[in-house]
Design a protein around this motif. Structure first.
Motif, PDB file in Angstrom:
ATOM      1  N   GLY A   8       7.428  14.744  -9.326  1.00 62.80           N
ATOM      2  CA  GLY A   8       8.734  14.744  -9.974  1.00 62.80           C
ATOM      3  C   GLY A   8       8.701  15.373 -11.346  1.00 62.80           C
ATOM      4  O   GLY A   8       9.607  16.137 -11.724  1.00 62.80           O
ATOM      5  N   LEU A   9       7.660  15.095 -12.113  1.00 66.39           N
ATOM      6  CA  LEU A   9       7.546  15.623 -13.468  1.00 66.39           C
ATOM      7  C   LEU A   9       7.462  17.146 -13.470  1.00 66.39           C
ATOM      8  O   LEU A   9       8.197  17.827 -14.201  1.00 66.39           O
ATOM      9  N   ILE A  10       6.595  17.697 -12.644  1.00 68.48           N
ATOM     10  CA  ILE A  10       6.393  19.146 -12.635  1.00 68.48           C
ATOM     11  C   ILE A  10       7.558  19.868 -11.984  1.00 68.48           C
ATOM     12  O   ILE A  10       8.049  20.883 -12.497  1.00 68.48           O
ATOM     13  N   SER A  11       8.048  19.358 -10.855  1.00 68.71           N
ATOM     14  CA  SER A  11       9.135  20.044 -10.151  1.00 68.71           C
ATOM     15  C   SER A  11      10.436  20.011 -10.948  1.00 68.71           C
ATOM     16  O   SER A  11      11.213  20.968 -10.907  1.00 68.71           O
ATOM     17  N   ASN A  12      10.670  18.953 -11.710  1.00 69.44           N
ATOM     18  CA  ASN A  12      11.864  18.905 -12.556  1.00 69.44           C
ATOM     19  C   ASN A  12      11.781  19.925 -13.687  1.00 69.44           C
ATOM     20  O   ASN A  12      12.797  20.523 -14.076  1.00 69.44           O
ATOM     21  N   LEU A  19       5.244  20.028   0.564  1.00 71.36           N
ATOM     22  CA  LEU A  19       6.540  20.636   0.882  1.00 71.36           C
ATOM     23  C   LEU A  19       7.652  20.041   0.023  1.00 71.36           C
ATOM     24  O   LEU A  19       8.571  20.751  -0.399  1.00 71.36           O
ATOM     25  N   ASN A  20       7.568  18.748  -0.252  1.00 76.15           N
ATOM     26  CA  ASN A  20       8.533  18.115  -1.149  1.00 76.15           C
ATOM     27  C   ASN A  20       8.462  18.741  -2.538  1.00 76.15           C
ATOM     28  O   ASN A  20       9.480  18.985  -3.194  1.00 76.15           O
ATOM     29  N   PHE A  21       7.249  19.020  -3.007  1.00 76.93           N
ATOM     30  CA  PHE A  21       7.026  19.654  -4.303  1.00 76.93           C
ATOM     31  C   PHE A  21       7.681  21.037  -4.353  1.00 76.93           C
ATOM     32  O   PHE A  21       8.234  21.435  -5.385  1.00 76.93           O
ATOM     33  N   LEU A  22       7.660  21.759  -3.231  1.00 70.76           N
ATOM     34  CA  LEU A  22       8.272  23.082  -3.175  1.00 70.76           C
ATOM     35  C   LEU A  22       9.797  23.000  -3.103  1.00 70.76           C
ATOM     36  O   LEU A  22      10.508  23.774  -3.747  1.00 70.76           O
ATOM     37  N   VAL A  23      10.279  22.039  -2.338  1.00 72.92           N
ATOM     38  CA  VAL A  23      11.716  21.954  -2.069  1.00 72.92           C
ATOM     39  C   VAL A  23      12.508  21.407  -3.254  1.00 72.92           C
ATOM     40  O   VAL A  23      13.646  21.830  -3.499  1.00 72.92           O
ATOM     41  N   ASN A  24      11.931  20.478  -3.997  1.00 73.60           N
ATOM     42  CA  ASN A  24      12.672  19.792  -5.061  1.00 73.60           C
ATOM     43  C   ASN A  24      13.460  20.733  -5.971  1.00 73.60           C
ATOM     44  O   ASN A  24      14.666  20.570  -6.126  1.00 73.60           O
ATOM     45  N   PRO A  25      12.828  21.716  -6.611  1.00 69.44           N
ATOM     46  CA  PRO A  25      13.615  22.606  -7.469  1.00 69.44           C
ATOM     47  C   PRO A  25      14.405  23.652  -6.687  1.00 69.44           C
ATOM     48  O   PRO A  25      15.528  24.008  -7.056  1.00 69.44           O
ATOM     49  N   HIS A  76       0.834  -1.208   0.000  1.00 66.50           N
ATOM     50  CA  HIS A  76       0.000   0.000   0.000  1.00 66.50           C
ATOM     51  C   HIS A  76       0.867   1.256   0.000  1.00 66.50           C
ATOM     52  O   HIS A  76       0.601   2.203  -0.749  1.00 66.50           O
ATOM     53  N   TYR A  77       1.888   1.248   0.833  1.00 70.59           N
ATOM     54  CA  TYR A  77       2.765   2.420   0.932  1.00 70.59           C
ATOM     55  C   TYR A  77       3.523   2.644  -0.382  1.00 70.59           C
ATOM     56  O   TYR A  77       3.644   3.790  -0.855  1.00 70.59           O
ATOM     57  N   SER A  78       4.028   1.578  -0.979  1.00 70.16           N
ATOM     58  CA  SER A  78       4.803   1.692  -2.219  1.00 70.16           C
ATOM     59  C   SER A  78       3.942   2.221  -3.362  1.00 70.16           C
ATOM     60  O   SER A  78       4.351   3.111  -4.109  1.00 70.16           O
ATOM     61  N   LEU A  79       2.744   1.673  -3.514  1.00 70.49           N
ATOM     62  CA  LEU A  79       1.848   2.133  -4.576  1.00 70.49           C
ATOM     63  C   LEU A  79       1.484   3.595  -4.374  1.00 70.49           C
ATOM     64  O   LEU A  79       1.512   4.393  -5.316  1.00 70.49           O
ATOM     65  N   MET A  80       1.145   3.952  -3.146  1.00 75.81           N
ATOM     66  CA  MET A  80       0.778   5.327  -2.840  1.00 75.81           C
ATOM     67  C   MET A  80       1.916   6.280  -3.151  1.00 75.81           C
ATOM     68  O   MET A  80       1.743   7.316  -3.810  1.00 75.81           O
ATOM     69  N   ASN A  81       3.122   5.920  -2.718  1.00 71.75           N
ATOM     70  CA  ASN A  81       4.280   6.804  -2.890  1.00 71.75           C
ATOM     71  C   ASN A  81       4.611   6.996  -4.369  1.00 71.75           C
ATOM     72  O   ASN A  81       4.875   8.120  -4.815  1.00 71.75           O
ATOM     73  N   LYS A  82       4.600   5.918  -5.129  1.00 73.82           N
ATOM     74  CA  LYS A  82       4.897   6.012  -6.561  1.00 73.82           C
ATOM     75  C   LYS A  82       3.837   6.815  -7.300  1.00 73.82           C
ATOM     76  O   LYS A  82       4.149   7.614  -8.183  1.00 73.82           O
TER      77      LYS A  82
END
Length: 244
Positions: free
Chosen positions: A102-106, A180-186, A89-95
Motif C-alpha cells: 500500500g505504501l509504495i503503490s500509493n 498482481l495487486n501491487f501492479l493493479v493498485n495504481p 495467521h491469515y490476518s497477520l500475514m495479510n496486514k
C-alpha cells in the motif's frame, strides 16, 4: 474506548466511529476556506459540476462497497469455518504483506495520476505512461515476491516466532496475487481517467462472484492451505483482467 468500558461494546465503538466522521464533516463545512469556495460557485455551476461527475457517486460508491465485501469474504469464512487460529495467521500475514504494498503503490499512484490525466487529455490515451509505470512496478515487485514465494515461512518464523510458520506458508501461496495487486493498485485509476467507472463496477461484481464461489468451495476444505490456493487463483484472475 470509554463507551466500551461502560458496557456498550461493539455498538458503542460503531456509534463513536460514526460520530467522529460526522464531527469531521461539520468542522470541514464550518471552515472559512470551504465556505469561500461555495460562495464562488453558484447553484447552476454546482449543478453542472454534479452532472458532469455523476459517474463517481453513481458507480464508484457501489464498486468500492462491493470490493470491500469481496475482500472481506475470506476473513469471514475462515473465522467461521476454519477457526480463529487460522484467521489469526491469515490476518497477520495479510496486514504484514499489504503494508509495504500500500505504501509504495500509493506513492506510484500520485505520479501516475497526474501524468496519465495529462496524457489522456492531450492524446486521448495514456498508454505510454501506463506501460512505463507497469514496468517499474514489476521491477520493484518481482524480487520481494520471489523472496516471499521461496522463504516466507522461514521469514515469518524468524520475525514473529515459530508459531507463525503457517502464516508464512499462506504468504507463500498468495505471493503471485500480492504481486498482481501491487501492479493493479495504481494502474486501476485509469478507469477514472477514461470515465469508465461502469466497467470498474462490473469487474468488481465479477470479483465478488468469484470470491463467493471460492468461499463456497473453500469452506468444505479441512486444509486451510488449499483454501489459500483457491483465494490466490481467484485474485490472480481478477487482477489479470484489470491489467488487460
Amino acid at each position: 474506548v470509554g463507551l466500551g468500558i461502560i458496557g456498550f461494546g461493539a455498538l458503542g465503538m460503531l456509534a463513536s466511529n460514526i460520530a467522529s466522521y460526522l464531527l469531521t464533516i461539520l468542522m470541514i463545512l464550518k471552515s472559512r476556506d470551504i465556505r469561500d469556495v461555495f460562495k464562488l460557485c453558484g447553484r447552476k455551476e454546482a449543478e453542472n459540476v454534479a452532472t458532469k461527475y455523476i459517474r463517481y457517486p453513481k458507480f464508484d460508491i457501489p464498486a468500492t462497497l462491493i470490493n470491500i465485501v469481496a475482500n472481506q469474504l475470506p476473513l469471514l469464512a475462515i473465522g467461521k469455518y476454519l477457526g480463529l487460529g487460522v484467521l489469526g495467521h491469515y490476518s497477520l500475514m495479510n496486514k504484514t504483506v499489504m503494508a509495504p504494498i500500500g505504501l509504495i503503490s500509493n506513492s506510484m499512484l500520485d505520479v501516475f495520476k497526474q501524468r496519465a490525466t495529462n496524457d489522456y487529455h492531450k492524446y486521448g490515451n495514456c498508454k505510454d505512461i501506463y506501460l512505463k509505470v507497469l514496468f517499474k512496478l514489476l521491477l520493484l515487485g518481482i524480487v520481494p515476491t520471489c523472496v516471499l514465494a521461496i522463504s516466507a515461512p522461514e521469514i515469518f518464523s524468524f520475525v514473529f516466532g515459530k508459531q507463525w510458520h503457517d502464516a508464512g506458508v499462506m504468504a507463500q501461496i498468495l505471493a503471485p496475487a500480492y504481486l498482481l495487486n501491487f501492479l493493479v493498485n495504481p494502474l486501476s485509476y485509469t478507469f477514472h481517467i477514461a470515465q469508465k467507472q461502469n466497467l470498474n463496477l462490473f469487474l468488481n461484481i465479477l470479483f465478488l462472484i468469484m470470491m463467493a464461489l471460492v468461499v463456497g468451495v473453500g469452506v468444505r476444505e479441512t486444509d486451510p492451505f488449499r483454501f489459500m490456493v483457491y483465494i490466490s487463483i481467484a485474485q490472480c484472475i481478477n487482477y489479470i483482467i484489470y491489467l488487460y
